[in-house]
Design a protein around this motif. Structure first.
Motif, PDB file in Angstrom:
ATOM      1  N   MET A 163       0.846  -1.196   0.000  1.00  0.00           N
ATOM      2  CA  MET A 163       0.000   0.000   0.000  1.00  0.00           C
ATOM      3  C   MET A 163       0.879   1.242   0.000  1.00  0.00           C
ATOM      4  N   LEU A 164       0.489   2.210  -0.824  1.00  0.00           N
ATOM      5  CA  LEU A 164       1.165   3.505  -0.844  1.00  0.00           C
ATOM      6  C   LEU A 164       0.196   4.541  -0.288  1.00  0.00           C
ATOM      7  N   LYS A 165       0.614   5.233   0.774  1.00  0.00           N
ATOM      8  CA  LYS A 165      -0.246   6.213   1.438  1.00  0.00           C
ATOM      9  C   LYS A 165       0.189   7.620   1.056  1.00  0.00           C
ATOM     10  N   LEU A 166      -0.746   8.340   0.472  1.00  0.00           N
ATOM     11  CA  LEU A 166      -0.493   9.691  -0.022  1.00  0.00           C
ATOM     12  C   LEU A 166      -1.292  10.691   0.785  1.00  0.00           C
ATOM     13  N   GLY A 167      -0.626  11.746   1.238  1.00  0.00           N
ATOM     14  CA  GLY A 167      -1.314  12.875   1.855  1.00  0.00           C
ATOM     15  C   GLY A 167      -1.489  13.971   0.822  1.00  0.00           C
ATOM     16  N   LEU A 168      -2.726  14.356   0.566  1.00  0.00           N
ATOM     17  CA  LEU A 168      -3.038  15.384  -0.432  1.00  0.00           C
ATOM     18  C   LEU A 168      -3.571  16.616   0.283  1.00  0.00           C
ATOM     19  N   THR A 169      -2.976  17.763   0.002  1.00  0.00           N
ATOM     20  CA  THR A 169      -3.425  18.976   0.665  1.00  0.00           C
ATOM     21  C   THR A 169      -3.267  20.165  -0.272  1.00  0.00           C
ATOM     22  N   GLY A 170      -3.759  21.304   0.185  1.00  0.00           N
ATOM     23  CA  GLY A 170      -3.683  22.540  -0.586  1.00  0.00           C
ATOM     24  C   GLY A 170      -4.492  23.607   0.116  1.00  0.00           C
ATOM     25  N   GLY A 171      -4.185  24.844  -0.152  1.00  0.00           N
ATOM     26  CA  GLY A 171      -4.928  25.934   0.460  1.00  0.00           C
ATOM     27  C   GLY A 171      -6.364  25.994  -0.036  1.00  0.00           C
ATOM     28  N   ILE A 172      -7.204  26.657   0.717  1.00  0.00           N
ATOM     29  CA  ILE A 172      -8.602  26.815   0.332  1.00  0.00           C
ATOM     30  C   ILE A 172      -8.673  27.500  -1.037  1.00  0.00           C
ATOM     31  N   GLY A 173      -9.446  26.929  -1.944  1.00  0.00           N
ATOM     32  CA  GLY A 173      -9.565  27.496  -3.280  1.00  0.00           C
ATOM     33  C   GLY A 173      -8.474  27.082  -4.245  1.00  0.00           C
ATOM     34  N   ALA A 174      -7.566  26.210  -3.794  1.00  0.00           N
ATOM     35  CA  ALA A 174      -6.468  25.808  -4.677  1.00  0.00           C
ATOM     36  C   ALA A 174      -6.894  24.746  -5.691  1.00  0.00           C
ATOM     37  N   GLY A 175      -7.978  24.024  -5.419  1.00  0.00           N
ATOM     38  CA  GLY A 175      -8.464  23.019  -6.356  1.00  0.00           C
ATOM     39  C   GLY A 175      -8.168  21.595  -5.952  1.00  0.00           C
ATOM     40  N   LYS A 176      -7.952  21.376  -4.669  1.00  0.00           N
ATOM     41  CA  LYS A 176      -7.620  20.045  -4.169  1.00  0.00           C
ATOM     42  C   LYS A 176      -8.730  19.040  -4.442  1.00  0.00           C
ATOM     43  N   SER A 177      -9.969  19.457  -4.348  1.00  0.00           N
ATOM     44  CA  SER A 177     -11.092  18.529  -4.570  1.00  0.00           C
ATOM     45  C   SER A 177     -11.098  18.002  -5.995  1.00  0.00           C
ATOM     46  N   GLU A 178     -10.743  18.838  -6.945  1.00  0.00           N
ATOM     47  CA  GLU A 178     -10.690  18.390  -8.341  1.00  0.00           C
ATOM     48  C   GLU A 178      -9.564  17.376  -8.534  1.00  0.00           C
ATOM     49  N   VAL A 179      -8.441  17.591  -7.876  1.00  0.00           N
ATOM     50  CA  VAL A 179      -7.340  16.623  -7.952  1.00  0.00           C
ATOM     51  C   VAL A 179      -7.766  15.298  -7.321  1.00  0.00           C
ATOM     52  N   SER A 180      -8.460  15.358  -6.189  1.00  0.00           N
ATOM     53  CA  SER A 180      -8.980  14.137  -5.561  1.00  0.00           C
ATOM     54  C   SER A 180      -9.890  13.379  -6.514  1.00  0.00           C
ATOM     55  N   ARG A 181     -10.763  14.116  -7.193  1.00  0.00           N
ATOM     56  CA  ARG A 181     -11.697  13.485  -8.127  1.00  0.00           C
ATOM     57  C   ARG A 181     -10.949  12.781  -9.252  1.00  0.00           C
ATOM     58  N   LEU A 182      -9.936  13.435  -9.784  1.00  0.00           N
ATOM     59  CA  LEU A 182      -9.181  12.838 -10.873  1.00  0.00           C
ATOM     60  C   LEU A 182      -8.421  11.597 -10.405  1.00  0.00           C
TER      61      LEU A 182
END
Length: 209
Positions: free
Chosen positions: A1-20
């Protein structure tokens, strides 16, 4: 298993990256969604919040009134710490359950808005930061989320600085431009993640032999 932490400032577009990433095959563990689930009506988490902050933080239907609670804790570090002391352990426990349920060959993406602020980088094999300039963040928050400029600036100021987030990144995604520029970058990150996961799997099998 590879565990990735994904983050970004508010409005940076992190949710779109999560979706992709989810579309490519990642297992997503969304901290914000879990944080809502653990204080849903009827949960011990909601009962603890009410015990700490009073029934006035509930809506008429008995659900958590998030804007009202936000008004209580935003700008008051003591009250915010009290809320975090209730919610964060519940979120961690649920995240661990979801991670354990993923397959051993999975790439698990932990979507954590305050990863840098809470010093959580060491929990993950890699940290991916979705980056955008403060000007872009402000524009998106006002134009897309309906905030006033002052509200947006307050939310941004409450988070880590752009430099702090960038310094925590193992991989950086530039989302300062149009959406069309984002997906090729995420595809490249996915190729990197799958290569690292495959190498880890090979190393694990070799160690067992």
């Amino acid at each position: 298993m590879l565990k990735l932490g994904l983050t970004g400032g508010i409005g940076a577009g992190k949710s779109e990256v999560s979706r992709l990433l989810t579309g490519y095959g990642a297992v997503l563990i969304d901290s914000d969604r879990i944080a809502r689930d653990v204080v849903a009506p009827g949960t011990p988490g909601l009962a603890a919040v009410v015990a700490e902050f009073g029934p006035e933080v509930l809506t008429g239907s008995g659900a958590l009134d998030r804007p009202k609670l936000g008004g209580v804790v935003f700008g008051d570090q003591d009250r915010l710490r009290a809320l975090n002391a209730i919610v964060h352990p519940l979120v961690r426990a649920r995240s661990a359950e979801l991670e354990a349920a993923a397959g051993p060959e999975s790439i698990v993406v932990h979507d954590v808005p305050l990863l840098v602020e809470n010093g959580m980088s060491a929990l993950y094999d890699l940290v991916v930061v979705v980056d955008a300039s403060p000007e872009t963040q402000l524009d998106r928050l006002v134009r897309l989320r309906g905030m006033t400029a002052s509200q947006a600036r307050e939310r941004m100021a409450a988070q880590a600085t752009r430099e702090e987030r960038r310094s925590a990144a193992d991989l950086l995604i530039d989302n300062d431009g149009p959406l069309a520029d984002l997906e090729p970058q995420v595809q490249e990150v996915w190729r990197e993640l799958t290569a690292r996961a495959a190498a880890r799997s090979r190393a694990g099998r070799a160690a067992e032999e």
